[in-house]
Design a protein around this motif. Structure first.
Motif, PDB file in Angstrom:
ATOM      1  N   LEU A  75       0.831  -1.213   0.000  1.00 40.73           N
ATOM      2  CA  LEU A  75       0.000   0.000   0.000  1.00 40.73           C
ATOM      3  C   LEU A  75       0.858   1.253   0.000  1.00 40.73           C
ATOM      4  O   LEU A  75       1.868   1.326   0.693  1.00 40.73           O
ATOM      5  CB  LEU A  75      -0.900   0.030   1.245  1.00 40.73           C
ATOM      6  CG  LEU A  75      -1.921  -1.101   1.403  1.00 40.73           C
ATOM      7  CD1 LEU A  75      -2.684  -0.917   2.704  1.00 40.73           C
ATOM      8  CD2 LEU A  75      -2.894  -1.143   0.235  1.00 40.73           C
ATOM      9  N   TYR A  76       0.419   2.273  -0.774  1.00 43.90           N
ATOM     10  CA  TYR A  76       1.079   3.580  -0.692  1.00 43.90           C
ATOM     11  C   TYR A  76       0.743   4.201   0.655  1.00 43.90           C
ATOM     12  O   TYR A  76      -0.264   3.868   1.272  1.00 43.90           O
ATOM     13  CB  TYR A  76       0.592   4.502  -1.815  1.00 43.90           C
ATOM     14  CG  TYR A  76       0.840   3.950  -3.206  1.00 43.90           C
ATOM     15  CD1 TYR A  76       2.080   3.404  -3.541  1.00 43.90           C
ATOM     16  CD2 TYR A  76      -0.163   3.958  -4.165  1.00 43.90           C
ATOM     17  CE1 TYR A  76       2.300   2.887  -4.804  1.00 43.90           C
ATOM     18  CE2 TYR A  76       0.058   3.432  -5.444  1.00 43.90           C
ATOM     19  CZ  TYR A  76       1.296   2.905  -5.747  1.00 43.90           C
ATOM     20  OH  TYR A  76       1.517   2.395  -7.000  1.00 43.90           O
ATOM     21  N   GLN A  77       1.561   5.159   1.083  1.00 47.51           N
ATOM     22  CA  GLN A  77       1.365   5.758   2.395  1.00 47.51           C
ATOM     23  C   GLN A  77      -0.043   6.356   2.553  1.00 47.51           C
ATOM     24  O   GLN A  77      -0.706   6.175   3.557  1.00 47.51           O
ATOM     25  CB  GLN A  77       2.450   6.810   2.661  1.00 47.51           C
ATOM     26  CG  GLN A  77       2.356   7.513   4.006  1.00 47.51           C
ATOM     27  CD  GLN A  77       2.276   6.545   5.189  1.00 47.51           C
ATOM     28  OE1 GLN A  77       2.746   5.419   5.122  1.00 47.51           O
ATOM     29  NE2 GLN A  77       1.641   6.978   6.274  1.00 47.51           N
ATOM     30  N   TYR A  78      -0.523   7.058   1.518  1.00 47.92           N
ATOM     31  CA  TYR A  78      -1.847   7.687   1.647  1.00 47.92           C
ATOM     32  C   TYR A  78      -2.954   6.627   1.728  1.00 47.92           C
ATOM     33  O   TYR A  78      -4.002   6.854   2.344  1.00 47.92           O
ATOM     34  CB  TYR A  78      -2.105   8.676   0.501  1.00 47.92           C
ATOM     35  CG  TYR A  78      -2.416   8.036  -0.828  1.00 47.92           C
ATOM     36  CD1 TYR A  78      -3.725   7.706  -1.176  1.00 47.92           C
ATOM     37  CD2 TYR A  78      -1.413   7.749  -1.745  1.00 47.92           C
ATOM     38  CE1 TYR A  78      -4.014   7.107  -2.390  1.00 47.92           C
ATOM     39  CE2 TYR A  78      -1.686   7.148  -2.956  1.00 47.92           C
ATOM     40  CZ  TYR A  78      -2.996   6.831  -3.276  1.00 47.92           C
ATOM     41  OH  TYR A  78      -3.281   6.220  -4.466  1.00 47.92           O
ATOM     42  N   LEU A  99     -15.479   7.733   2.370  1.00 55.28           N
ATOM     43  CA  LEU A  99     -14.133   7.811   1.795  1.00 55.28           C
ATOM     44  C   LEU A  99     -14.333   8.410   0.401  1.00 55.28           C
ATOM     45  O   LEU A  99     -14.886   7.757  -0.485  1.00 55.28           O
ATOM     46  CB  LEU A  99     -13.493   6.422   1.711  1.00 55.28           C
ATOM     47  CG  LEU A  99     -12.100   6.352   1.097  1.00 55.28           C
ATOM     48  CD1 LEU A  99     -11.101   7.210   1.862  1.00 55.28           C
ATOM     49  CD2 LEU A  99     -11.589   4.919   1.019  1.00 55.28           C
ATOM     50  N   ALA A 100     -13.923   9.673   0.242  1.00 59.06           N
ATOM     51  CA  ALA A 100     -14.270  10.413  -0.983  1.00 59.06           C
ATOM     52  C   ALA A 100     -13.025  10.755  -1.798  1.00 59.06           C
ATOM     53  O   ALA A 100     -12.961  11.799  -2.440  1.00 59.06           O
ATOM     54  CB  ALA A 100     -15.025  11.683  -0.603  1.00 59.06           C
ATOM     55  N   ASP A 101     -12.027   9.869  -1.783  1.00 57.28           N
ATOM     56  CA  ASP A 101     -10.819  10.128  -2.574  1.00 57.28           C
ATOM     57  C   ASP A 101     -11.180  10.323  -4.042  1.00 57.28           C
ATOM     58  O   ASP A 101     -12.101   9.698  -4.562  1.00 57.28           O
ATOM     59  CB  ASP A 101      -9.846   8.939  -2.466  1.00 57.28           C
ATOM     60  CG  ASP A 101      -9.099   8.956  -1.144  1.00 57.28           C
ATOM     61  OD1 ASP A 101      -9.191   9.962  -0.430  1.00 57.28           O
ATOM     62  OD2 ASP A 101      -8.433   7.946  -0.837  1.00 57.28           O
ATOM     63  N   ASP A 102     -10.368  11.147  -4.687  1.00 57.65           N
ATOM     64  CA  ASP A 102     -10.476  11.382  -6.109  1.00 57.65           C
ATOM     65  C   ASP A 102     -10.512  10.055  -6.870  1.00 57.65           C
ATOM     66  O   ASP A 102      -9.960   9.050  -6.409  1.00 57.65           O
ATOM     67  CB  ASP A 102      -9.185  12.123  -6.512  1.00 57.65           C
ATOM     68  CG  ASP A 102      -9.478  13.169  -7.551  1.00 57.65           C
ATOM     69  OD1 ASP A 102     -10.580  13.150  -8.091  1.00 57.65           O
ATOM     70  OD2 ASP A 102      -8.590  14.013  -7.806  1.00 57.65           O
ATOM     71  N   LYS A 309      -5.742  14.048  -6.386  1.00 55.43           N
ATOM     72  CA  LYS A 309      -4.443  13.676  -6.958  1.00 55.43           C
ATOM     73  C   LYS A 309      -3.413  14.770  -6.664  1.00 55.43           C
ATOM     74  O   LYS A 309      -2.252  14.500  -6.413  1.00 55.43           O
ATOM     75  CB  LYS A 309      -4.579  13.457  -8.462  1.00 55.43           C
ATOM     76  CG  LYS A 309      -5.513  12.296  -8.784  1.00 55.43           C
ATOM     77  CD  LYS A 309      -5.416  11.908 -10.232  1.00 55.43           C
ATOM     78  CE  LYS A 309      -6.335  10.760 -10.572  1.00 55.43           C
ATOM     79  NZ  LYS A 309      -7.646  11.187 -10.995  1.00 55.43           N
ATOM     80  N   ALA A 310      -3.883  16.033  -6.685  1.00 56.86           N
ATOM     81  CA  ALA A 310      -2.957  17.149  -6.412  1.00 56.86           C
ATOM     82  C   ALA A 310      -2.413  17.051  -4.983  1.00 56.86           C
ATOM     83  O   ALA A 310      -1.225  17.279  -4.740  1.00 56.86           O
ATOM     84  CB  ALA A 310      -3.686  18.474  -6.610  1.00 56.86           C
ATOM     85  N   ASP A 311      -3.279  16.668  -4.014  1.00 59.16           N
ATOM     86  CA  ASP A 311      -2.827  16.515  -2.619  1.00 59.16           C
ATOM     87  C   ASP A 311      -1.714  15.469  -2.532  1.00 59.16           C
ATOM     88  O   ASP A 311      -0.714  15.653  -1.842  1.00 59.16           O
ATOM     89  CB  ASP A 311      -3.972  16.032  -1.705  1.00 59.16           C
ATOM     90  CG  ASP A 311      -5.088  17.054  -1.586  1.00 59.16           C
ATOM     91  OD1 ASP A 311      -4.802  18.239  -1.809  1.00 59.16           O
ATOM     92  OD2 ASP A 311      -6.220  16.661  -1.268  1.00 59.16           O
ATOM     93  N   ILE A 312      -1.923  14.346  -3.224  1.00 60.98           N
ATOM     94  CA  ILE A 312      -0.957  13.232  -3.148  1.00 60.98           C
ATOM     95  C   ILE A 312       0.388  13.685  -3.716  1.00 60.98           C
ATOM     96  O   ILE A 312       1.445  13.441  -3.140  1.00 60.98           O
ATOM     97  CB  ILE A 312      -1.467  11.998  -3.926  1.00 60.98           C
ATOM     98  CG1 ILE A 312      -2.827  11.533  -3.397  1.00 60.98           C
ATOM     99  CG2 ILE A 312      -0.460  10.870  -3.898  1.00 60.98           C
ATOM    100  CD1 ILE A 312      -2.855  11.129  -1.955  1.00 60.98           C
ATOM    101  N   GLN A 313       0.339  14.383  -4.871  1.00 66.65           N
ATOM    102  CA  GLN A 313       1.590  14.842  -5.493  1.00 66.65           C
ATOM    103  C   GLN A 313       2.292  15.832  -4.566  1.00 66.65           C
ATOM    104  O   GLN A 313       3.507  15.819  -4.417  1.00 66.65           O
ATOM    105  CB  GLN A 313       1.306  15.521  -6.846  1.00 66.65           C
ATOM    106  CG  GLN A 313       0.607  14.620  -7.854  1.00 66.65           C
ATOM    107  CD  GLN A 313       1.457  13.428  -8.286  1.00 66.65           C
ATOM    108  OE1 GLN A 313       2.598  13.279  -7.874  1.00 66.65           O
ATOM    109  NE2 GLN A 313       0.900  12.551  -9.096  1.00 66.65           N
ATOM    110  N   ALA A 346       4.070   6.522  -4.066  1.00 71.50           N
ATOM    111  CA  ALA A 346       3.025   6.669  -5.091  1.00 71.50           C
ATOM    112  C   ALA A 346       3.674   7.204  -6.363  1.00 71.50           C
ATOM    113  O   ALA A 346       4.472   8.116  -6.306  1.00 71.50           O
ATOM    114  CB  ALA A 346       1.963   7.633  -4.597  1.00 71.50           C
ATOM    115  N   PRO A 347       3.331   6.603  -7.519  1.00 70.56           N
ATOM    116  CA  PRO A 347       3.956   7.056  -8.765  1.00 70.56           C
ATOM    117  C   PRO A 347       3.600   8.523  -9.039  1.00 70.56           C
ATOM    118  O   PRO A 347       2.536   8.981  -8.647  1.00 70.56           O
ATOM    119  CB  PRO A 347       3.337   6.162  -9.833  1.00 70.56           C
ATOM    120  CG  PRO A 347       2.529   5.160  -9.140  1.00 70.56           C
ATOM    121  CD  PRO A 347       2.347   5.568  -7.727  1.00 70.56           C
TER     122      PRO A 347
END
Length: 565
Positions: A75-78, A99-102, A309-313, A346-347
């Protein structure tokens, strides 16, 4: 000699050999001292074994949920944070959450990992997962891949007997039932009972949960009818049109305990927040709106998790900065990460560029457009309070392609004397007739009749030359018919998916062929069928041929291709 050899083995760290040798020595001559030593070694070995066993499970982000090590490491950290969030709802006694992730951040994987930990810890027994039909295969595949030992059965398909057997097996022995909103609407009584008594599920989980954004629909009512201890909602677009939809989702997740009734929510939050955003809002109204916005966010925070996705980057870039990773020419300190936060990074996603192309109407389109808006019927419409939706839809179709207009619409508009357009086929006739309607018209004529088509074909030719693969979304099958024929004639290899493809297995086949076979350069889809929950990452370009009334629908469609991983 045996005792001496045993001590040597101990110095080399081989406790098992040491124990064997000491026991042999004890067989020859018993002594209390030796007996005590043997006991001590046995205790040490069993302690080590227990620790090794504990090592197989990892406490996810310190939340208290123990997750199988192999799964945790993938699993990725997020995503670990998402699993910890889902567990915190359970741990803190909250009835439910969202859970409302993009789209494309792996909500499926987070839920499967969460359930894996919950089943391993024997904290749940029965889970009901409800989703749109097109997602069943994907969920089943992901369960098999990530948690092969879990009992996962489908309550779906034409065989009533098989459905009932699957449901009965999970209700009796524990496990996960996967079903669809349609199945639920028709069989909610069966899903809510077992052996003639009411049956309470530990978890009811809704995927694409914006399906219940309107509480008065049959779908929403049947979801409410299923007894459950906990409710989890998954959606990439929690608010599509207005705050009332968000109220509906929380009302279901938290059983009306969080935001009050629809009436109080509207008066307390929705009205002041919406009013503050209007052009003529007074400074006082703006302050009140912003205060109520903050209050609302504070209330829902424990029940709601959304990352874009912007948050993750961003957090990825911050993480690199915090770990002291500097540019290669200025090597700063390379601090090793603690075990909890390491794991796959995460890539990085390339930036998504949204281009809005304004095209001109063709001469034929402009001609019909002018005639249409000068009709008496339209002039009257502008003076009444009646909804202009039907007329707007006609204009929307006209902008796509004049041949989408039905013969009936043409007659109604009084345009049938216009010889060119009298041949426009009717929408209500069978599809064959519709295709007949365009079959005797040359490609160049069809293209020249629509400003959008002129641009689209030039674009697709260019994208093919540059080696890009493209998804094209339209609302109308007729547009796909025109595109499919002309692209075929121009030597494009085209895949297509719309509502006429009923079999899930056939949909899956088309998707995987496009993903694997790079000779297909264009995939034609209708927004309704191709816009939800499927992955088409082989494409690097997406064309929305006709924008939806609801921007969230287009965002869903674009994110078939724009996904992490």
């Amino acid at each position: 000699r045996l005792i001496q050899d045993g001590k040597d083995a101990g110095r080399q760290g081989d406790a098992h050999r040491m124990l064997t040798l000491f026991k042999l020595a004890f067989d020859i001559r018993q002594s209390p001292k030796l007996e005590a030593k043997i006991k001590k070694i046995e205790e040490l070995i069993s302690q080590e074994e227990e620790e090794e066993e504990d090592d197989e499970f990892i406490n996810v982000n310190g939340s208290g949920l123990m997750l199988f090590k192999d799964l945790h490491e993938k699993l990725y950290q997020y995503q670990r944070e998402g699993v910890a969030f889902l567990y915190s709802l359970h741990r803190d006694g909250l009835k439910g959450g969202i859970l409302a992730d993009d789209m494309g951040l792996g909500k499926t994987i987070q839920v499967i990992s969460f359930l894996s930990g919950m089943y391993d810890s024997e904290l749940v027994q029965h889970t009901l997962l409800i989703m749109p039909t097109s997602l069943i295969t994907n969920w089943t595949k992901e369960f098999a891949k990530w948690t092969p030992g879990m009992r996962v059965k489908e309550f779906h398909g034409t065989s009533k007997g098989e459905r009932s057997r699957n449901l009965e097996k999970v209700q009796r022995r524990g496990g996960v039932i996967i079903t669809t909103y349609t199945m639920l609407m028709n069989n909610w009584q069966q899903l809510a009972s077992y052996n003639g008594k009411e049956f309470t599920w530990d978890y009811v989980i809704l995927d694409e949960a914006h399906k219940i954004k309107t509480t008065s629909t049959k779908t929403a009512k049947s979801v409410y009818a299923i007894p459950s201890r906990h409710r989890v909602l998954l959606t990439g677009t929690p608010v599509q049109n207005n705050l009332k939809e968000m109220w509906a989702l929380f009302d279901f997740a938290c059983r009306g305990t969080l935001l009050g009734t629809a009436k109080t929510f509207k008066a307390e939050y929705e009205n002041p927040i919406t009013r503050a955003r209007e052009k003529d809002a007074t400074p006082g109204e703006k302050v009140l709106g912003s205060r109520m916005s903050e209050a609302l966010m504070a209330i829902i925070k424990p029940h709601f998790l959304r990352r874009t996705k912007a948050d993750i980057q961003r957090s990825k870039a911050d993480g690199a900065h915090l770990r002291g990773e500097e540019s290669p020419d200025n090597r700063g300190p390379q601090v090793p990460e603690p075990r909890q936060t390491s794991g796959p990074a995460a890539p990085t996603l390339k930036r998504k560029n949204d281009l809005i192309i304004w095209t001109y109407l063709s001469c034929a389109q402009e001609d019909i457009y002018r005639q249409f808006i000068s009709l008496e019927h339209i002039k009257e419409l502008l003076l009444t309070s009646r909804s202009p939706l039907a007329e707007l839809v006609i204009l929307k179709k006209l902008c796509d392609h004049p041949r989408l207009l039905s013969a009936a619409a043409i007659a109604k508009l009084g345009l049938q004397e216009d010889g060119e357009e009298a041949a426009v086929p009717s929408d209500t006739e069978a599809d064959e007739a519709a295709i007949q309607g365009i079959s005797n018209i040359p490609d160049d004529t069809l293209i020249s009749e629509s400003g959008k088509l002129v641009f689209l074909f030039a674009l697709l030719e260019r994208l093919r030359e540059e080696g890009h693969r493209t998804l094209v979304f339209s609302h109308y099958r007729k547009v796909l018919d025109i595109l499919e024929r002309i692209l075929g004639n121009r030597g494009f290899k085209v895949m297509r998916l719309d509502g006429t493809v009923k079999q899930i297995s056939e949909r899956e086949r088309r998707i995987s062929v496009f993903q694997m076979d790079s000779s297909y350069s264009v995939f034609l889809l209708t927004t309704q069928v191709g816009g939800v929950g499927i992955t088409l990452t082989a494409a690097s370009r997406v064309v929305i041929y006709d924008p939806s009334w609801n921007p969230a629908t287009d965002a869903q469609a674009v994110d078939r291709a724009y996904r992490i991983g």
